[in-house]
Design an enzyme around this catalytic site. Sequence first.
Site, PDB file in Angstrom:
ATOM      1  N   ASP A  84       0.784  65.819  24.664  1.00 25.22           N
ATOM      2  CA  ASP A  84      -0.522  66.680  24.522  1.00 25.22           C
ATOM      3  C   ASP A  84      -0.773  67.185  25.959  1.00 25.22           C
ATOM      4  O   ASP A  84      -0.534  66.607  27.031  1.00 25.22           O
ATOM      5  CB  ASP A  84      -1.428  65.704  23.958  1.00 25.22           C
ATOM      6  CG  ASP A  84      -2.838  66.498  23.791  1.00 25.22           C
ATOM      7  OD1 ASP A  84      -2.692  67.775  23.481  1.00 25.22           O
ATOM      8  OD2 ASP A  84      -3.948  65.896  23.490  1.00 25.22           O
ATOM      9  N   HIS A  99      -7.392  60.154  25.224  1.00 32.15           N
ATOM     10  CA  HIS A  99      -6.964  59.753  23.914  1.00 32.15           C
ATOM     11  C   HIS A  99      -7.313  58.304  23.852  1.00 32.15           C
ATOM     12  O   HIS A  99      -6.926  57.360  24.745  1.00 32.15           O
ATOM     13  CB  HIS A  99      -5.485  59.465  24.015  1.00 32.15           C
ATOM     14  CG  HIS A  99      -4.806  60.972  23.808  1.00 32.15           C
ATOM     15  ND1 HIS A  99      -3.376  61.422  24.271  1.00 32.15           N
ATOM     16  CD2 HIS A  99      -5.438  62.223  23.498  1.00 32.15           C
ATOM     17  CE1 HIS A  99      -3.226  62.529  24.085  1.00 32.15           C
ATOM     18  NE2 HIS A  99      -4.143  63.117  23.704  1.00 32.15           N
ATOM     19  N   SER A 159      -3.715  59.870  28.776  1.00 31.46           N
ATOM     20  CA  SER A 159      -3.418  59.155  27.827  1.00 31.46           C
ATOM     21  C   SER A 159      -3.269  57.749  28.393  1.00 31.46           C
ATOM     22  O   SER A 159      -3.801  57.318  29.070  1.00 31.46           O
ATOM     23  CB  SER A 159      -2.482  59.900  26.800  1.00 31.46           C
ATOM     24  OG  SER A 159      -2.277  59.285  25.773  1.00 31.46           O
TER      25      SER A 159
END
Lengths: 187, 273
Positions: free
Chosen positions: A132, A42, A15
């Site tokens: 996540d 992401h 991310s």
Amino acid sequence: MQVLPSIGMVAIGGSAGSLPVLVQLLNSLHQPLKWPVVIILHRLKNVQSELHNLLSAKIPITEPVDKEPVESRVYLAPQNYHLLIEEDRTFSLDYSEPLHFSRPSIDVSFFSAAAIYRRHALGILLSGANKDGAAGIQRIISHGGTGIVQQPDTALFSNMPQAALDLSPQVQAMTIDGITGYLNQLR
Amino acid sequence: MVEEISNRELSDIVQLVRTRYGYDFTDYAPASLKRRFVRFIGHVRLNSVRELLTRLENDPVFFRRMTQFITVNVTEMFRDPPFYRDMRELVLPRLASYPIIKIWHAGCATGEEVFSMVILLQEAGLLERCRIYATDLNAANLEKAGQAIIPLRYMKEYTQNYILAGGLQDFSNYYTARYDHAIISPALRKNIIFFQHNLVTDQVFNEFHLVCCRNVFIYFNRRLQDRVIGLFRESLAPLGYLALGLKESMMFTEERRHFEEVSDSSKIYRRKL
Ligand SMILES: C[S@@+](CC[C@H](N)C(=O)[O-])C[C@H]1O[C@@H](n2cnc3c(N)ncnc32)[C@H](O)[C@@H]1O
């Protein structure tokens, strides 16, 4: 000495702050690859992937379409879909609701890799500002697979690798050089 | 908590649903179907697949709630703007030659895709000549689609999508805003019929010049994808168009030999003569 696992799939989640290290990592992988590498990143909606631009022609990256067979190459999860793997080693896309405000979500793909590749699954989590992937790494480990995170103090954003370490003590923390060195010994 | 379900458990659920309620999920892609069931079990706070089976056996209302939950209903207006651009440029000019243009939206969810299409048709001056059939498996979706009510907070994004799709009008002309929602103008909707149709079990019901079935195939396994493309082929006039979702491909199906590609990036195909 630790016995190296035999690998069926390498799944990498990243991310915020992961793009430069991801590029570095992919560029140092020995070619031809011996296993599929699946990247879950992401990204912003409706923005073309920066990853393609950042990588030289050295490593082709493709976004799989639904039901495409999984081969030993680098795949990037398409924006706006969760990426799953079927037992017949094809990709399946899933348009259901985001998880951790993310679609693709790292957890979703890691769960799927764990269920299909079991002890042959290897999950790697890089820099990121959320959680996540932590549950995903835990699932991979509980199915006998391997979990690695970018050493939090070397990550631009340490939350994501740290969350995985907090959840599963068996996760190995490595520098990016450590990770590529490790991957290049695997078969 | 249920984290994963086995193949055996999946087939128990699917079989119960098929025999008890007549809905057939046998050839749905297992990975995402399992994920949907796991999510649903968590959502209704059950502790095991066994409990799920018991509830399903005894409670038709619960079954309807489950189908509503597992058939993913996410949709948008002008989702994937480049697709609509290609429609406008590559497909609509060809459709213009038919006196009556028949279009089928299969798996239309709550209608946003259909509303986008009628706007394109209106702008191309074709809407009056169109008959649009919009179908879905899920009755609750169709009911919503018939009302054409969209939360106002989505309209900003849809307006941007519309502009990216090459739209030149003032998007707000196409709906009326009421409190916190927008209603798509009835004049745009008068040639649309919404009704229930299950791609797995129901048959060809008309002949079309364009079939749109976007982001539905991803829920099916390859065998079912092949069968449903066969159904579309039989539903298409020669040289009729078929549009799939951006990440759905005809490449892995047997049926592909009956089609030629119109746009690879937008996944638009055309039935061969
Ligand atoms: C993600 S939505 C796609 C909506 C829209 N086409 C789009 O692309 O935005 C998928 C839809 O497929 C429908 N569906 C699933 N299985 C179906 C079947 N067997 N027959 C007809 N529709 C089905 C679901 O009810 C849901 O509304």
